[in-house]
Design a protein around this motif. Structure first.
Motif, PDB file in Angstrom:
ATOM      1  N   ARG A 590       0.830  -1.196   0.000  1.00 24.18           N
ATOM      2  CA  ARG A 590       0.000   0.000   0.000  1.00 24.18           C
ATOM      3  C   ARG A 590       0.872   1.257   0.000  1.00 24.18           C
ATOM      4  N   GLN A 591       1.978   1.221   0.731  1.00 24.38           N
ATOM      5  CA  GLN A 591       2.881   2.373   0.776  1.00 24.38           C
ATOM      6  C   GLN A 591       3.546   2.612  -0.578  1.00 24.38           C
ATOM      7  N   LEU A 592       3.859   1.515  -1.298  1.00 28.70           N
ATOM      8  CA  LEU A 592       4.421   1.689  -2.640  1.00 28.70           C
ATOM      9  C   LEU A 592       3.410   2.377  -3.545  1.00 28.70           C
ATOM     10  N   GLN A 593       2.159   1.954  -3.493  1.00 23.55           N
ATOM     11  CA  GLN A 593       1.151   2.610  -4.324  1.00 23.55           C
ATOM     12  C   GLN A 593       0.964   4.063  -3.902  1.00 23.55           C
ATOM     13  N   ASP A 594       1.017   4.335  -2.609  1.00 26.55           N
ATOM     14  CA  ASP A 594       0.933   5.725  -2.148  1.00 26.55           C
ATOM     15  C   ASP A 594       2.084   6.544  -2.730  1.00 26.55           C
ATOM     16  N   PHE A 595       3.264   5.924  -2.790  1.00 29.54           N
ATOM     17  CA  PHE A 595       4.425   6.634  -3.339  1.00 29.54           C
ATOM     18  C   PHE A 595       4.226   6.937  -4.830  1.00 29.54           C
ATOM     19  N   VAL A 596       3.710   5.962  -5.582  1.00 26.55           N
ATOM     20  CA  VAL A 596       3.471   6.197  -7.007  1.00 26.55           C
ATOM     21  C   VAL A 596       2.470   7.331  -7.188  1.00 26.55           C
ATOM     22  N   GLY A 597       1.464   7.395  -6.325  1.00 25.66           N
ATOM     23  CA  GLY A 597       0.521   8.503  -6.386  1.00 25.66           C
ATOM     24  C   GLY A 597       1.193   9.833  -6.114  1.00 25.66           C
ATOM     25  N   ALA A 598       2.075   9.878  -5.087  1.00 23.99           N
ATOM     26  CA  ALA A 598       2.806  11.112  -4.791  1.00 23.99           C
ATOM     27  C   ALA A 598       3.730  11.479  -5.944  1.00 23.99           C
ATOM     28  N   LEU A 599       4.319  10.471  -6.553  1.00 21.77           N
ATOM     29  CA  LEU A 599       5.197  10.682  -7.711  1.00 21.77           C
ATOM     30  C   LEU A 599       4.415  11.347  -8.841  1.00 21.77           C
ATOM     31  N   GLY A 600       3.236  10.797  -9.144  1.00 24.48           N
ATOM     32  CA  GLY A 600       2.446  11.337 -10.233  1.00 24.48           C
ATOM     33  C   GLY A 600       1.970  12.754  -9.977  1.00 24.48           C
ATOM     34  N   ARG A 601       1.519  13.020  -8.754  1.00 25.74           N
ATOM     35  CA  ARG A 601       1.026  14.359  -8.450  1.00 25.74           C
ATOM     36  C   ARG A 601       2.155  15.384  -8.445  1.00 25.74           C
ATOM     37  N   THR A 602       3.298  15.009  -7.887  1.00 21.32           N
ATOM     38  CA  THR A 602       4.436  15.930  -7.842  1.00 21.32           C
ATOM     39  C   THR A 602       4.952  16.201  -9.250  1.00 21.32           C
ATOM     40  N   TYR A 603       4.989  15.166 -10.058  1.00 14.32           N
ATOM     41  CA  TYR A 603       5.371  15.321 -11.464  1.00 14.32           C
ATOM     42  C   TYR A 603       4.476  16.340 -12.155  1.00 14.32           C
ATOM     43  N   GLY A 604       3.165  16.200 -11.992  1.00 13.84           N
ATOM     44  CA  GLY A 604       2.242  17.115 -12.646  1.00 13.84           C
ATOM     45  C   GLY A 604       2.366  18.543 -12.167  1.00 13.84           C
ATOM     46  N   ASP A 605       2.787  18.714 -10.917  1.00  8.58           N
ATOM     47  CA  ASP A 605       2.879  20.052 -10.333  1.00  8.58           C
ATOM     48  C   ASP A 605       4.129  20.817 -10.744  1.00  8.58           C
ATOM     49  N   HIS A 606       5.085  20.143 -11.384  1.00  5.25           N
ATOM     50  CA  HIS A 606       6.367  20.775 -11.687  1.00  5.25           C
ATOM     51  C   HIS A 606       6.670  20.693 -13.179  1.00  5.25           C
ATOM     52  N   PRO A 607       6.364  21.753 -13.921  1.00  4.47           N
ATOM     53  CA  PRO A 607       6.596  21.762 -15.372  1.00  4.47           C
ATOM     54  C   PRO A 607       8.036  21.475 -15.772  1.00  4.47           C
ATOM     55  N   ALA A 608       8.987  21.695 -14.869  1.00  5.33           N
ATOM     56  CA  ALA A 608      10.375  21.385 -15.204  1.00  5.33           C
ATOM     57  C   ALA A 608      10.538  19.926 -15.628  1.00  5.33           C
ATOM     58  N   LEU A 609       9.651  19.058 -15.154  1.00  2.37           N
ATOM     59  CA  LEU A 609       9.761  17.635 -15.455  1.00  2.37           C
ATOM     60  C   LEU A 609       9.123  17.243 -16.777  1.00  2.37           C
TER      61      LEU A 609
END
Length: 713
Positions: A590-609
């Protein structure tokens, strides 16, 4: 008088021009006065009467072999045929042979030129009203056939009474059949040049029976779309400059038992939880063998009926769009199966496949290869791409096995292939086909993404066709995938000697517009799941997975992850069973899936990526006074002053007090730490903040098997 031999052929449904005999035909009597012959095929009938729209009735007389005829004076009118039989049964029906062709001369010209961009509106089975009668117009391309008949549940699978007319040198056969409506099952019965009748499914069918049945099904869409806002926005978008993280999935094994409509709600919720921007479906065109995952297509215009009707798929895509999620579909124009009911040897001769086995057969896959140089075949495929983009609003097509299309010697030994006209190994016809498909798709549907699965160094895959490129929007970065997986599967103890495997992709990262794929192909056939590839105990496997995904999401290029890897699927994927969702009951998964969710949201929030993925000037490697081969650091910039630094430690130990030259002095903060305790990590980090001196030099702690994302505070 009509020759008896011709009447016999018409009666048998074996004549290429039945409308020349049946239906209404003008005649003249001895005084030169005009009248109209009415001819019909009604075997075993007792009486046949033509009832005209103006009220006149004309009894027909039996001529020969079930052919009846009569005559009326005056102008031609619509009519029906009243038929009675010896058992006192009877019926009244419209006559297919009184109707004009439903395929126009301009359509035939475009098909012959290979330029009909809405082919599905001309060929196949189309429910329509013709001269006041509702029915279905059938049309099929069978250039070598001697005769073609429509058979189905509406004529007890006896096609002798529904022989189609040949539309001349076009190779198109056509017939309007009154009263046939949505839901009718049909095929074409084709008389081959060798005199054999064979049964074939409709290449342009928009629905097929659920396998293992192989009939085509008449269908018509009544769906009303609600994604107008999405489509308008898509039309002005440049996918390369937008966030794109793709969740690849196989519909049948994601949650077995869910159809297109039932899939919408749980899939949207899962996509939002994970922060993916797009879902990519493995091929949904009809296919006979489920174990092919859809990559051996028998019905290119028919969404597989395993999960519902075409409008059910429209509903799923519409709901995804309204939820802000893009849809990519795998498309397979590189080969097709040899199943006898489908495209192979369609009219008894090679039609869709190249006639030379050196170009027309895949040895490894046991399939046929399309004849890309034939206008009608190229038209069939180009229009098919447009069909999915237009009729189903898909936002992109991932084109399968492009490398196999580009090279004549693909998977062939010397002597098993024929060079092109210039003596080279490139398949010039396939190259032109790909260029035409991409150019046409972008012209008619701006904002879509055409994606190549291409594993070689073929130049200019994503270069514009105007510059001689193939014209794709993206190319799968297979080199990155292979090198990075080889690296990450090594024990951390030995990775320091292989740092180049991880960083070599930076050398060519901007040569094309890339997508970084960890696809279904990497988790089948004994390769194991992504988690199982990782070395070490379970904790280290999870840490490695988090670090690898964080590195992947920060690397230049878009991302693609196959379903199940987001929560650490333990076993490799099989289409015959569902994912191991029960693993989410375990905190670490469950924590791994939570991390993937955080990864996706943080990615979307930062146009540099994502804003400048293809721009080498927006990327730079970062150095340090003390070099550590386990640590890889780089900076991404968005062009508007925003930047993000990714620091990746693939060693098994933390790096305390590491000095790193950041691109800007002042305060920096962690926006992502793959080793955070919330994600099952050890919690090593920098308490969220780092300070760089006036030269940009900063001291920081990098966690073991961990990745930090830093942004200026």
């Amino acid at each position: 008088m009509i020759a008896e031999e011709l009447l016999d052929r018409v009666a048998a449904g074996a004549y290429h021009a039945p409308h020349d005999v049946l239906g209404l035909h003008e005649g003249r009597d001895a005084a030169g006065r005009s009248f109209w012959w009415v001819r019909a095929r009604r075997p075993l009938a007792q009486t046949v009467t033509a009832v005209f729209a103006d009220g006149e009735t004309v009894p027909l007389a039996h001529v020969r072999a079930g052919i009846w005829e009569g005559r009326r004076s005056g102008r031609p009118e619509a009519y029906e045929l009243e038929t009675s039989y010896a058992d006192d049964s009877g019926y009244t029906a419209d006559d297919p042979y009184r109707h004009l062709p439903t395929v126009g001369e301009f359509d035939l010209h475009l098909i012959g030129e290979g330029r009909h961009e809405r082919l599905w509106e001309v060929l196949g089975a189309r429910v329509r009203e013709d001269d006041g009668t509702r029915g279905t117009a059938f049309a099929v391309w069978a250039p070598d056939a001697q005769a073609v008949r429509v058979v189905g549940d509406f004529n007890a699978w006896d096609g002798a009474g529904h022989a189609m007319r040949s539309l001349g040198s076009s190779g198109i056969w056509e017939l309007f059949v009154p009263a046939v409506d949505v839901g009718a099952v049909y095929k074409y019965e084709i008389l081959t040049p060798d005199g054999e009748w064979i049964l074939k499914a409709d290449p342009l069918a928009r629905l097929a029976e659920t396998p293992p049945s192989t009939g085509s099904v008449v269908t018509s869409s009544s769906y009303i779309w609600g994604d107008g806002g999405w489509m308008t926005d898509r039309g002005v978008a440049q996918p390369a400059n937008r966030p794109m993280s793709v969740y690849e999935m196989h519909v049948g094994s994601w949650r077995p038992g869910l159809g297109y409509r039932e899939l919408a709600e749980p899939l949207i919720a899962h996509m939002h939880e994970l922060g993916f921007t797009h879902v990519e479906f493995l091929p949904l065109a009809e296919h006979p063998f489920g174990g092919s995952w859809g990559y051996q297509v028998s019905g290119y215009y028919a969404p597989t009926s395993r999960y519902g009707r075409p409008d059910d798929l429209r509903y799923l895509i519409d709901e995804l769009h309204q939820a802000g999620i893009g849809v990519i579909l795998d498309w397979v124009p590189g080969h097709f199966p040899k199943d006898g009911f489908a495209l192979g040897r369609f009219d008894g001769r090679p039609v869709y496949e190249h006639p030379d086995p050196r170009r027309g057969e895949h040895k490894d896959w046991g399939t046929y290869i399309f004849d890309y140089g034939r206008n009608e075949v190229r038209n069939f495929l180009v229009a098919n791409a447009l069909y999915w983009l237009d009729e189903f609003h898909v936002d992109g097509l991932r084109v399968d096995a492009v490398a196999s299309m580009l090279y004549l010697d693909y998977s062939r030994e010397d002597g098993e292939w024929e060079p092109n006209v210039h003596g080279g190994r490139e398949n010039l016809e396939a190259i032109r086909f790909l260029q035409e498909t991409n150019a046409t798709a972008y012209r008619l549907h701006p904002g879509v993404a055409m994606i190549a699965e291409e594993s070689t160094s073929f130049p200019g895959v994503t270069a514009p066709t105007s510059e001689g490129g193939l014209g794709f929007g993206f190319k799968w970065n297979m080199g990155w995938m292979n090198d990075s997986l080889v690296y990450i599967e090594r024990d951390p103890m030995y990775r320091a000697h292989h740092a180049g495997e991880l960083s070599f992709s930076f050398v060519y990262a901007f040569s094309e517009n890339f997508i970084l794929p960890i696809s279904h192909d990497e988790v089948v056939h004994g390769k194991g799941s992504l988690l199982s590839k990782m070395p070490g105990d379970h904790w280290r496997k999870l840490a490695n997975t988090r670090a690898y995904l964080a590195y992947m999401w920060s690397h230049p290029g878009k991302q693609l992850l196959f379903m199940g890897q987001e929560f650490g699927q333990l076993s490799e994927w099989s289409e015959s069973r569902g994912l191991d969702w029960w693993l989410l009951d375990q905190p670490s998964h469950r924590q791994l899936q939570d991390f993937v969710g955080a990864l996706g949201r943080t990615y979307g929030d930062h146009p540099a990526l994502w804003a400048r993925d293809g721009d080498a000037d927006a990327f730079r490697r970062l150095g340090a006074p003390e070099w550590n081969p386990d640590v890889l650091a780089f900076c991404r910039e968005d062009g508007d002053g925003g930047m993000l630094v990714s620091v990746c430690n693939f060693g098994g130990n933390p790096v305390d007090g590491m000095t790193l030259d950041l691109p800007r002095p002042g305060a920096w903060r962690e926006v992502l730490n793959s080793d955070a305790a919330a994600y099952g990590g050890s919690g090593v980090g920098n308490l969220g903040r780092i300070h760089a001196d006036s030269d940009g030099r900063a001291r920081l702690t990098v966690p073991p098997l961990g990745v930090l994302w830093l942004v200026p505070d």
